[in-house]
Design a protein around this motif. Structure first.
Motif, PDB file in Angstrom:
ATOM      1  N   SER A  50       4.588  -6.812 -21.655  1.00 49.50           N
ATOM      2  CA  SER A  50       4.495  -6.833 -23.122  1.00 49.50           C
ATOM      3  C   SER A  50       3.346  -7.716 -23.581  1.00 49.50           C
ATOM      4  O   SER A  50       2.650  -7.397 -24.552  1.00 49.50           O
ATOM      5  N   GLU A  51       3.148  -8.827 -22.870  1.00 46.02           N
ATOM      6  CA  GLU A  51       2.038  -9.716 -23.225  1.00 46.02           C
ATOM      7  C   GLU A  51       0.695  -9.033 -23.007  1.00 46.02           C
ATOM      8  O   GLU A  51      -0.227  -9.194 -23.816  1.00 46.02           O
ATOM      9  N   CYS A  52       0.588  -8.257 -21.924  1.00 47.33           N
ATOM     10  CA  CYS A  52      -0.645  -7.502 -21.683  1.00 47.33           C
ATOM     11  C   CYS A  52      -0.955  -6.587 -22.864  1.00 47.33           C
ATOM     12  O   CYS A  52      -2.089  -6.536 -23.353  1.00 47.33           O
ATOM     13  N   LEU A  53       0.061  -5.853 -23.321  1.00 50.89           N
ATOM     14  CA  LEU A  53      -0.133  -4.907 -24.420  1.00 50.89           C
ATOM     15  C   LEU A  53      -0.380  -5.624 -25.746  1.00 50.89           C
ATOM     16  O   LEU A  53      -1.200  -5.178 -26.562  1.00 50.89           O
ATOM     17  N   LEU A  54       0.323  -6.741 -25.965  1.00 54.87           N
ATOM     18  CA  LEU A  54       0.140  -7.474 -27.217  1.00 54.87           C
ATOM     19  C   LEU A  54      -1.252  -8.096 -27.307  1.00 54.87           C
ATOM     20  O   LEU A  54      -1.866  -8.126 -28.380  1.00 54.87           O
TER      21      LEU A  54
ATOM     22  N   TYR B 238      -1.165  -9.688  -8.202  1.00 58.67           N
ATOM     23  CA  TYR B 238      -0.546  -8.387  -7.927  1.00 58.67           C
ATOM     24  C   TYR B 238      -1.429  -7.416  -7.160  1.00 58.67           C
ATOM     25  O   TYR B 238      -1.026  -6.291  -6.901  1.00 58.67           O
ATOM     26  N   THR B 239      -2.625  -7.840  -6.774  1.00 57.52           N
ATOM     27  CA  THR B 239      -3.435  -6.999  -5.901  1.00 57.52           C
ATOM     28  C   THR B 239      -3.425  -7.527  -4.464  1.00 57.52           C
ATOM     29  O   THR B 239      -3.982  -6.911  -3.572  1.00 57.52           O
ATOM     30  N   GLN B 240      -2.770  -8.688  -4.246  1.00 55.51           N
ATOM     31  CA  GLN B 240      -2.703  -9.259  -2.898  1.00 55.51           C
ATOM     32  C   GLN B 240      -1.517  -8.679  -2.119  1.00 55.51           C
ATOM     33  O   GLN B 240      -1.649  -8.246  -1.001  1.00 55.51           O
ATOM     34  N   LEU B 241      -0.321  -8.685  -2.750  1.00 53.91           N
ATOM     35  CA  LEU B 241       0.914  -8.185  -2.153  1.00 53.91           C
ATOM     36  C   LEU B 241       1.121  -8.746  -0.751  1.00 53.91           C
ATOM     37  O   LEU B 241       1.374  -9.917  -0.576  1.00 53.91           O
ATOM     38  N   LYS B 242       1.020  -7.927   0.310  1.00 52.80           N
ATOM     39  CA  LYS B 242       1.304  -8.409   1.664  1.00 52.80           C
ATOM     40  C   LYS B 242       0.036  -8.883   2.379  1.00 52.80           C
ATOM     41  O   LYS B 242      -0.111  -8.742   3.583  1.00 52.80           O
ATOM     42  N   SER B 243      -0.875  -9.426   1.642  1.00 51.37           N
ATOM     43  CA  SER B 243      -2.131  -9.889   2.241  1.00 51.37           C
ATOM     44  C   SER B 243      -1.893 -11.133   3.079  1.00 51.37           C
ATOM     45  O   SER B 243      -0.807 -11.684   3.113  1.00 51.37           O
ATOM     46  N   ASN B 244      -2.944 -11.594   3.720  1.00 55.56           N
ATOM     47  CA  ASN B 244      -2.832 -12.747   4.609  1.00 55.56           C
ATOM     48  C   ASN B 244      -2.995 -14.089   3.902  1.00 55.56           C
ATOM     49  O   ASN B 244      -3.085 -15.120   4.549  1.00 55.56           O
ATOM     50  N   GLN B 245      -3.081 -14.064   2.560  1.00 55.44           N
ATOM     51  CA  GLN B 245      -3.220 -15.337   1.860  1.00 55.44           C
ATOM     52  C   GLN B 245      -1.975 -16.192   2.103  1.00 55.44           C
ATOM     53  O   GLN B 245      -0.873 -15.678   2.282  1.00 55.44           O
ATOM     54  N   SER B 246      -2.142 -17.489   2.173  1.00 55.66           N
ATOM     55  CA  SER B 246      -1.015 -18.370   2.433  1.00 55.66           C
ATOM     56  C   SER B 246      -0.027 -18.327   1.282  1.00 55.66           C
ATOM     57  O   SER B 246      -0.391 -18.075   0.131  1.00 55.66           O
TER      58      SER B 246
ATOM     59  N   ILE C 287      11.826  -1.198 -15.493  1.00 57.84           N
ATOM     60  CA  ILE C 287      13.031  -0.675 -14.836  1.00 57.84           C
ATOM     61  C   ILE C 287      12.657   0.049 -13.547  1.00 57.84           C
ATOM     62  O   ILE C 287      13.272  -0.171 -12.488  1.00 57.84           O
ATOM     63  N   GLY C 288      11.652   0.923 -13.627  1.00 52.95           N
ATOM     64  CA  GLY C 288      11.238   1.682 -12.441  1.00 52.95           C
ATOM     65  C   GLY C 288      10.743   0.790 -11.326  1.00 52.95           C
ATOM     66  O   GLY C 288      11.104   0.982 -10.155  1.00 52.95           O
ATOM     67  N   GLN C 289       9.934  -0.210 -11.672  1.00 52.22           N
ATOM     68  CA  GLN C 289       9.401  -1.133 -10.668  1.00 52.22           C
ATOM     69  C   GLN C 289      10.512  -1.939 -10.008  1.00 52.22           C
ATOM     70  O   GLN C 289      10.541  -2.102  -8.783  1.00 52.22           O
TER      71      GLN C 289
ATOM     72  N   ASP D  92       8.415   0.599   6.657  1.00 53.18           N
ATOM     73  CA  ASP D  92       7.115   0.846   6.047  1.00 53.18           C
ATOM     74  C   ASP D  92       7.247   0.823   4.522  1.00 53.18           C
ATOM     75  O   ASP D  92       7.991   1.614   3.940  1.00 53.18           O
ATOM     76  N   THR D  93       6.532  -0.089   3.890  1.00 51.05           N
ATOM     77  CA  THR D  93       6.597  -0.211   2.425  1.00 51.05           C
ATOM     78  C   THR D  93       5.294   0.236   1.773  1.00 51.05           C
ATOM     79  O   THR D  93       5.000  -0.141   0.638  1.00 51.05           O
ATOM     80  N   LEU D  94       4.528   1.060   2.472  1.00 48.41           N
ATOM     81  CA  LEU D  94       3.228   1.502   1.965  1.00 48.41           C
ATOM     82  C   LEU D  94       3.363   2.252   0.641  1.00 48.41           C
ATOM     83  O   LEU D  94       2.589   2.029  -0.293  1.00 48.41           O
ATOM     84  N   VAL D  95       4.360   3.130   0.564  1.00 48.67           N
ATOM     85  CA  VAL D  95       4.577   3.900  -0.663  1.00 48.67           C
ATOM     86  C   VAL D  95       4.926   2.967  -1.821  1.00 48.67           C
ATOM     87  O   VAL D  95       4.421   3.115  -2.940  1.00 48.67           O
ATOM     88  N   ASN D  96       5.775   1.975  -1.543  1.00 50.90           N
ATOM     89  CA  ASN D  96       6.172   1.023  -2.578  1.00 50.90           C
ATOM     90  C   ASN D  96       4.991   0.195  -3.059  1.00 50.90           C
ATOM     91  O   ASN D  96       4.852  -0.073  -4.259  1.00 50.90           O
ATOM     92  N   GLU D  97       4.136  -0.213  -2.123  1.00 50.08           N
ATOM     93  CA  GLU D  97       2.945  -0.964  -2.496  1.00 50.08           C
ATOM     94  C   GLU D  97       2.002  -0.113  -3.343  1.00 50.08           C
ATOM     95  O   GLU D  97       1.414  -0.599  -4.313  1.00 50.08           O
ATOM     96  N   PHE D  98       1.918   1.180  -3.010  1.00 47.97           N
ATOM     97  CA  PHE D  98       1.074   2.089  -3.784  1.00 47.97           C
ATOM     98  C   PHE D  98       1.597   2.215  -5.217  1.00 47.97           C
ATOM     99  O   PHE D  98       0.815   2.208  -6.170  1.00 47.97           O
ATOM    100  N   VAL D  99       2.928   2.306  -5.359  1.00 50.10           N
ATOM    101  CA  VAL D  99       3.539   2.400  -6.692  1.00 50.10           C
ATOM    102  C   VAL D  99       3.237   1.133  -7.494  1.00 50.10           C
ATOM    103  O   VAL D  99       2.947   1.192  -8.694  1.00 50.10           O
ATOM    104  N   VAL D 100       3.314  -0.035  -6.820  1.00 52.97           N
ATOM    105  CA  VAL D 100       2.996  -1.308  -7.488  1.00 52.97           C
ATOM    106  C   VAL D 100       1.559  -1.284  -8.002  1.00 52.97           C
ATOM    107  O   VAL D 100       1.285  -1.682  -9.140  1.00 52.97           O
ATOM    108  N   TYR D 101       0.640  -0.790  -7.178  1.00 48.12           N
ATOM    109  CA  TYR D 101      -0.768  -0.722  -7.589  1.00 48.12           C
ATOM    110  C   TYR D 101      -0.949   0.204  -8.788  1.00 48.12           C
ATOM    111  O   TYR D 101      -1.683  -0.122  -9.728  1.00 48.12           O
ATOM    112  N   VAL D 102      -0.287   1.359  -8.745  1.00 44.01           N
ATOM    113  CA  VAL D 102      -0.417   2.342  -9.832  1.00 44.01           C
ATOM    114  C   VAL D 102       0.075   1.744 -11.148  1.00 44.01           C
ATOM    115  O   VAL D 102      -0.574   1.857 -12.194  1.00 44.01           O
ATOM    116  N   ILE D 103       1.246   1.096 -11.093  1.00 46.65           N
ATOM    117  CA  ILE D 103       1.815   0.500 -12.309  1.00 46.65           C
ATOM    118  C   ILE D 103       0.951  -0.671 -12.777  1.00 46.65           C
ATOM    119  O   ILE D 103       0.754  -0.879 -13.979  1.00 46.65           O
ATOM    120  N   ALA D 104       0.413  -1.441 -11.819  1.00 48.18           N
ATOM    121  CA  ALA D 104      -0.477  -2.554 -12.179  1.00 48.18           C
ATOM    122  C   ALA D 104      -1.712  -2.044 -12.905  1.00 48.18           C
ATOM    123  O   ALA D 104      -2.173  -2.645 -13.884  1.00 48.18           O
TER     124      ALA D 104
END
Length: 316
Positions: free
Chosen positions: A116-120, A265-273, A163-165, A197-209
């Motif tokens: 909501s903050e993004c849209l506002l 939200y673009t890092q997700l399962k990256s190697n960042q600490s 809700i979907g996310q 394998d959570t590749l599909v879920n990560e893709f959905v996160v990217y799409v919504i992001a």
């Protein structure tokens, strides 16, 4: 082999609780952190409440810009209340246990208020665009009814995404550890606990992001591109300075909020600490909501004048 399979299935299906580690890696500082975050939380509540109050009662602030600013302040209160009271309780009790459904609820409300903050912020950029690029028709176009509709859309339109996310993350099987190395139930640390394998879920996160973060951000960039182009055409240096001053506060908030949210939200399962992940999350869940009222009040003469008038009425 059969026993192992049964154990694995049991671990997946009976997980009803998570443990938020929070700042347990620095236990000697938990009282210090509790005090700091308590002061920050109370400051956020107080400053944003004051902004809401002055934008409601001061007749000079009954304009679309301050209507949106009051709504942003209310949204900031909701946004920080999703995470900070829980974080304070965990620091106080040194226990981070959170039920499966409470974790899902926290993620849902955090996504709702953050989106909501993004849209506002996008609506506020459009408001500045209309005020500077189309000043003769500004009040006609941005009437109170339109302002209310824009705010309502900013709130309601994000519910399906949130809700979907949340449902797609918490419908995943969780096995092994139930420990979330974070101070609230955010997507990246929860997704790390999912099995398989959570590749599909990560893709959905990217799409919504992209839909919730990048599209509004691009609209803001386009709006400010046209705003800056119009300001540079002003013949008066004083007029240019005033217009830039009006827009600069909002632009600073946009850059801070979108910058850190995009990194997170673009890092997700990256190697960042995980420590870096917590630091980034602290920045856009705690620091930015603390800075927003300061940025808007210190750089806005109308708000400053309204605050002085309010203080004068209270003290006299």
């Amino acid at each position: 082999m059969e026993n192992r399979l049964k154990t694995g299935i049991s671990n997946i299906t009976t997980l009803m609780e998570f443990v938020l580690l929070g700042f347990s890696d620095i236990p000697n500082l938990h009282w210090t952190l509790f005090g700091i975050f308590l002061v920050i939380y109370l400051t956020i509540l107080m400053c944003n409440s004051i902004i809401i109050l002055v934008t409601r009662i001061d007749s000079a602030l009954q304009t679309p810009m301050y209507f949106f600013l009051g709504n942003l302040s209310f949204l900031e209160i909701c946004y920080v209340t999703v995470t900070m009271p829980r974080m304070l309780m965990d620091l106080l009790t040194q226990k981070g246990n959170i039920s499966f459904f409470a974790c899902a609820a926290q993620m849902f409300f955090f996504l709702t208020f953050g989106s909501s903050e993004c849209l506002l912020l996008t609506v506020m950029a459009y408001d500045r665009y209309m005020a500077i690029c189309n000043p003769l028709h500004y009040l006609l176009i941005m009437n109170h009814k339109v302002c209310v509709q824009l705010v309502t859309v900013s709130w309601i339109s994000v519910f399906p995404f949130a809700i979907g996310q949340t449902c797609q993350i918490f419908s995943l099987p969780f096995c092994g550890s139930n420990t979330i190395n974070h101070f609230f139930c955010d997507i990246p640390p929860v997704l790390k606990l999912a099995c398989g394998d959570t590749l599909v879920n990560e893709f959905v996160v990217y799409v919504i992001a992209v839909a919730i973060v990048m599209v509004p951000f691009l609209l803001i960039v386009v709006s400010y591109g046209k705003i800056i182009s119009s300001i540079l055409k002003f013949s008066s240096a004083k007029g240019r300075a005033k217009a830039f001053s009006t827009c600069s506060s909002h632009l600073i908030v946009v850059v801070l909020f979108y910058g850190t949210a995009t990194i997170n939200y673009t890092q997700l399962k990256s190697n960042q600490s995980e420590g870096v992940g917590k630091l980034i999350s602290l920045f856009f869940t705690v620091l930015i909501p603390t800075l927003n009222p300061i940025i808007y009040t210190l750089r806005n003469k109308d708000i400053t004048v309204a605050l002085r008038k309010l203080l004068t009425k209270i003290l006299i």
